[in-house]
Design an enzyme around this catalytic site. Structure first.
Site, PDB file in Angstrom:
ATOM      1  N   LYS A  54       0.665  -1.542  -0.265  1.00 15.44           N
ATOM      2  CA  LYS A  54      -0.338  -0.398   0.086  1.00 15.44           C
ATOM      3  C   LYS A  54       0.583   1.645   0.093  1.00 15.44           C
ATOM      4  O   LYS A  54       0.875   2.006  -0.823  1.00 15.44           O
ATOM      5  CB  LYS A  54      -1.123   0.150   0.808  1.00 15.44           C
ATOM      6  N   GLN A  98      -4.305  -1.227   9.616  1.00 21.04           N
ATOM      7  CA  GLN A  98      -4.203  -2.704   9.089  1.00 21.04           C
ATOM      8  C   GLN A  98      -5.709  -3.823   9.639  1.00 21.04           C
ATOM      9  O   GLN A  98      -5.183  -3.647  11.212  1.00 21.04           O
ATOM     10  CB  GLN A  98      -3.163  -3.351   8.908  1.00 21.04           C
ATOM     11  N   ASP A 121     -11.408   2.834   3.713  1.00 21.83           N
ATOM     12  CA  ASP A 121     -11.886   1.732   3.857  1.00 21.83           C
ATOM     13  C   ASP A 121     -13.196   1.611   3.662  1.00 21.83           C
ATOM     14  O   ASP A 121     -13.943   0.502   3.886  1.00 21.83           O
ATOM     15  CB  ASP A 121     -11.345   0.465   5.089  1.00 21.83           C
TER      16      ASP A 121
END
Ligand code: NAD
Length: 296
Positions: A54, A98, A121
Site C-alpha cells: 500500500k 490494518q 476502508d
C-alpha cells in the site's frame, strides 16, 4: 463458449493512472498533496506485506504515505490517541488501520474512532449507514473494485439478477448494497443458504466472496453469466503452492460470459481503489469536484 477474462491487473493500472492524474492536478492547481496514513499494530507477516505494498503504490501515484508501525502490545488508549492525532492532521486525507488487530484491541471501537470522511476502508458505521441508504459515502475497496469492473464490462447493470455468496461486512454486504444501488435484483447467499446451486444458477452476475477453494463448480453457472471471484485461497496441488479463488476457474470460464481470474482479478483492484478513495477523500475535504469514475 469461452468467457472473456476480465483483467484486473490491467484495470487496476488504469485506475492508478487516473488517480495519479488527479494527484498531479491537485498539486499543480491547488498546492495540495493527498496523504494516506496506514497504521500497523504488531508483526503479522501478511499484514506487513499488505502495508508495504500500500505504501509503495501510494508513493507511486504521487501521494504522501505516512506509515505508523506500533508494537503488538500497544494499548487501546495509545492507538486511539494516534488515530485522534491523524483525524486532526490536515495533511492526512485517508486513514487505514490494518486488520486484524491483536486480540486485546477492540476492532469495532478502533474503526469507529476514525473520522468517517477519512475512513478510506469504508468500514466506519457512518459510512456503512450512508451506503445502505444510498447516500454519498466512503465505499469499501474490494466491493468498489468489483463494481468498477462490472460497470466497465456491462455499462448498465439495471434489472440484472445478482447473487453475492458471502455476507461479511467487508465484502458481501457492501457488495450487495452497491449492486442494489445499480438496480440489480440482489440475493445474498451464505453458509446457511438452502440449495445454493439453484440460487446461483439464476444469476446474471455471481460474486463469490467465501474463502473456500474452488467451491463454485461450472454447473452452478448460468450460460453467459458474469462471474467475479473475490476469494483468495492458498492451496497445495501436485506438490506446488498455488493461489486459487472460490470459483473453479477453467470449467466455469467455459460457461460464463465473463470471469475474473485468481490471481490477477479482484486482488489488484483493492489497493487501486484504496488510492481512489484517498484522492476522493482529499477532494471532498477541500470542497473540490470529485474525480469521475473513481467512486460508486
Ligand atoms: P468471511 O470469512 O468474513 O466471510 C465468508 C462468508 O462466506 C460468510 O458470510 C459465510 O456465511 C459464507 N460462507 C462460508 N461457507 C459457505 C458455504 N459453504 N456456502 C456459502 N457461503 C458460505 O470472508 P471475507 O472477509 O468476506 O473474504 C472472503 C474471501 O475473499 C476470502 O477468500 C478472502 O481472502 C477474500 N478477500 C479478497 C480480497 C481481495 O482483495 N481480493 C479482499 C477481501 C477478502
Amino acid at each position: 463458449m469461452a468467457a472473456n477474462i476480465i483483467d484486473g491487473k490491467a484495470f487496476a493500472a488504469t485506475v492508478r493512472e487516473k488517480v495519479a492524474g488527479h494527484v498531479t492536478r491537485l498539486k499543480e492547481e491547488h498546492g495540495i498533496t493527498p496523504g494516506l496514513a496506514v497504521v500497523l499494530v504488531g508483526e503479522d507477516p501478511a499484514s506487513q506485506v499488505y502495508v508495504r505494498s500500500k505504501g509503495k503504490q501510494t508513493v507511486e501515484v504521487g501521494m504522501n504515505s505516512f506509515e505508523h508501525k506500533l508494537d503488538a502490545a500497544t494499548s487501546e488508549a495509545d492507538l486511539l490517541a494516534l488515530i485522534d492525532q491523524l483525524n486532526n492532521d490536515p495533511t492526512v486525507h485517508g486513514i487505514l488501520v490494518q486488520m486484524p488487530l491483536p486480540k486485546h484491541l477492540d476492532e469495532d471501537l478502533v474503526i469507529n474512532s476514525i473520522a468517517p470522511q477519512k475512513d478510506v476502508d469504508g468500514f466506519h458505521i457512518s459510512n456503512v449507514g450512508l451506503l445502505a441508504t444510498g447516500q454519498k459515502s466512503m465505499v469499501p475497496c474490494t466491493p468498489l473494485g468489483c463494481l468498477m469492473m462490472l460497470r466497465d464490462y456491462h455499462g448498465s447493470l439495471s434489472g440484472m439478477d445478482a447473487v453475492v455468496i458471502g455476507r461479511s461486512n467487508i465484502v458481501g454486504k457492501p457488495m450487495a448494497q452497491l449492486l442494489l444501488g445499480e438496480s440489480c435484483t440482489v440475493t445474498i447467499a451464505h453458509s446457511r443458504t438452502k440449495d445454493l446451486p439453484d440460487v446461483v444458477r439464476r444469476a446474471d452476475i455471481v460474486v463469490a466472496a467465501v474463502g473456500r477453494p474452488e467451491m463454485v463448480p461450472a454447473d452452478w453457472i448460468k450460460e453467459g453469466a458474469t462471474v467475479i471471484d473475490v476469494g483468495i485461497n492458498r492451496i497445495e496441488r501436485d506438490g506446488k503452492k498455488k493461489l486459487v479463488g472460490d470459483v473453479d476457474f477453467a470449467p466455469c470460464a467455459e460457461r460464463a460470459g465473463a470471469i475474473t481470474p485468481v490471481p490477477g482479478g479482484v486482488g489488484p483492484m483493492t489497493i487501486a481503489c484504496l488510492l481512489a478513495n484517498t484522492v476522493t477523500a482529499c477532494c471532498r475535504a477541500n470542497n473540490l469536484a470529485e474525480p469521475e469514475g473513481l467512486t460508486a
